[in-house]
Design an enzyme around this catalytic site. Sequence first.
Site, mmCIF file in Angstrom:
data_model
loop_
_atom_site.group_PDB
_atom_site.id
_atom_site.type_symbol
_atom_site.label_atom_id
_atom_site.label_comp_id
_atom_site.label_asym_id
_atom_site.label_seq_id
_atom_site.Cartn_x
_atom_site.Cartn_y
_atom_site.Cartn_z
ATOM 1 N N ASP A 31 13.938 -62.337 83.402
ATOM 2 C CA ASP A 31 12.575 -61.817 83.458
ATOM 3 C C ASP A 31 12.636 -60.403 84.063
ATOM 4 O OD1 ASP A 31 9.874 -61.529 83.216
ATOM 5 O OD2 ASP A 31 9.344 -63.384 84.236
HETATM 6 C C1 BGC Z 1 6.566 -61.869 83.042
HETATM 7 C C2 BGC Z 1 7.132 -62.292 81.719
HETATM 8 C C3 BGC Z 1 6.968 -61.180 80.710
HETATM 9 C C4 BGC Z 1 7.685 -59.953 81.237
HETATM 10 C C5 BGC Z 1 7.702 -58.782 80.289
HETATM 11 C C6 BGC Z 1 7.103 -60.513 83.481
HETATM 12 O O1 BGC Z 1 6.410 -60.017 84.584
HETATM 13 O O2 BGC Z 1 6.874 -62.850 84.018
HETATM 14 O O3 BGC Z 1 6.498 -63.468 81.307
HETATM 15 O O4 BGC Z 1 7.452 -61.579 79.470
HETATM 16 O O5 BGC Z 1 7.052 -59.558 82.442
HETATM 17 O O6 BGC Z 1 6.505 -58.115 80.252
#
Ligand code: BGC
Length: 694
Positions: free
Chosen positions: A233
């Site tokens: 993530d």
């Molecule tokens: C979130 C993810 C997301 C990623 C990309 C993160 O803060 O937890 O679910 O896909 O950002 O934007």
Amino acid sequence: MSQSTSMASLSESIKAEIRSGRWGSFLNAGSPADRAEAQRIALKESRLGIPLLFGRDVIHGYHTIFPIPLGQAASWDPELIEQAARTAAIEASTEGIRWAFAPMIDIARDPRWGRIAESPGEDPYIASVAGVAVVRGFQGASLANPSSVAASIKHFAGYGAAEAGRDYASTWIPEVLLRDVYLRPFQACVEAGAATVMTAFSALNGVPATGNPFLLRQILRSEWKYDGMVVSDYTAVKELVPHGYASDDADAARLAFRAGVDMEMVSTTYYDHLKSLIASGQVPLAEVDDAVRNILRLKYRLGLFDQPIPAPAHSAVTPESRALAQRLATESAVLLKNDGNLLPLAETVGSVAVIGPLADSPVDQMGTWVMDARPEDVRTPFAALRQMLGDARVLYAPGLKNSRDTDPSGFEAAVNVARRADVVLLFLGEEQILSGEARSRAFLDLPGAQAALAAEIAGAGKPVVAIIQAGRPLTFHQTASQVRAVLWSFHPGTMGGPAIADLLFGRAVPSGKLTVTFPRTVGQVPIYYAHLSTGRPASLSELGIPMGNPTNPTGYTSKYIDVDFTPVYPFGYGLSYTEFTYSNLRLSNSALTQDGALIVSADVSNGGQRAAAEVVQLYVHPVAASVVQPVRLLKGFRRVSLKPGETQTVRFTLRAADLSFHNQQMQLVAEPGRYQVWIAPDSVRGLESEFILR
Ligand code: BGC
């Protein structure tokens, strides 16, 4: 090594870096033209000509916004969910996006957690079905089809169990619960071919998911034989340092990489440190080859190596995507209360008062994660009602500026409007920014002065329907008791307005059912239907405890002394404009063998005046098990459409594998013994029988 980063627009320095082979993929990157140009440079001007991969948070639609995932799940309609994901894939891939960071299939049993909006809810079965539908919709028959996007099932694993519902907080999940509840949707989506997996921000039992070899190597790669790609993530690799797991960035890179994270998102610890970690022998080159292979395999599977030089193209909301969004918004809405059958309203009604901060708020009705949507595409309830009834019959006073507003100065105008109308449609809930990532709440009430507004409006003496748009279950017992009907529409998306108008006036009949339990008060959280029994379960005869007011304690059973132990609306619950009756539960046999099948069926009748759909649910419970099992567990469902007076026999096939759970040795077993079985309209009622598993 591939690296995923953000790109606001394609600058000269990023172009130079693409030429030098520095970037392998981008998230949330620029415009369609930027993406096409970046891809051209990668294919034609970089040394190896490896195509770039563009990822994006396509969570519940791209330009056309469908209900939030918690709402979509409440439709119990996997075909429609799949079509919605297909539509999103077409819109996104047209603009150069071939990788979507969805479906989020974190089991969520705590409405304080703001990301419950993105999840299919509390149950592993419905989460598996909804997750697989999204994977299929995104990926189509072949990933290599230019309109397919690679799914990213997230967040692996356990993220939804954040302590106290506080986002990013640690999770403590015993292995049986992990395997039987939290991992099931992931395994189902892996089996359905999900192309990528995103690791969770959270620590699981003390080991951050992004540096967790048990999750990534043992379960995902070894047990499930996964050959897709694993991405961290956003900055989660670097966050292993503040977690207290890695001593510095280099250590974080080593731990995440060795645990099995192929690609790092946004932070650059791999880029900065992998070379020296390889040189010093701390990261074996063979593992680097594996990670590179996983990433390249994904790009091959997507057909990116065979694509022509892309030309920028744009997609948009279409009449077809609108129709689909409206259908899903209609099927997602859950009728929670309908005293005296106030709903549906007659279109011959004299006039309606439209009140509340969410009646005409395009952005808010879309909910979380909608960065490619345009508010001007949205049809609000206010607009839809005016279209349906004509401007003159729709009186409007929002009462509050937004859902958090505490200023009562608009109440008087709202009450006046209510007095002049025949019926009040009160649009309450949570605005967009109150749910989603980092939007945990410790109070689950209607925010701001909405409860006070509702009380004032109720005082005007007209029948009131509350329509609630929110990203999570709320506690609103006082408001619910002051209104005649409650329609829960989640954040319904682009076409929420027409869907709600149709439901209110009977052009459509509510059929959604909750996939998450609604507590009476936040103090009951976590509360979910598939809990275990206790040695001293409370009985229904103990209900009737006044909310918030301790009674004279009676009985040593598992309950509260200041609120009923039951939820206000249970999992699986939802009303209709017609009455369904369940009868004639029968089993094809009194016993099921380990390799046999048991048919469980019941007759479901529509006793009302309207054609309507009913979500028929199958639950089981082993009477005694070596690891105690939930009081009921969902094992199947059917969405059936019934004409007035029609009866259909609904059949389910149960096999031993459907009854399996993890025993104390972590073996997946279907234990012989007695099983209760229900065919039911929700998780607390239904017809019950019993069979033996031999
Ligand atoms: C979130 C993810 C997301 C990623 C990309 C993160 O803060 O937890 O679910 O896909 O950002 O934007």
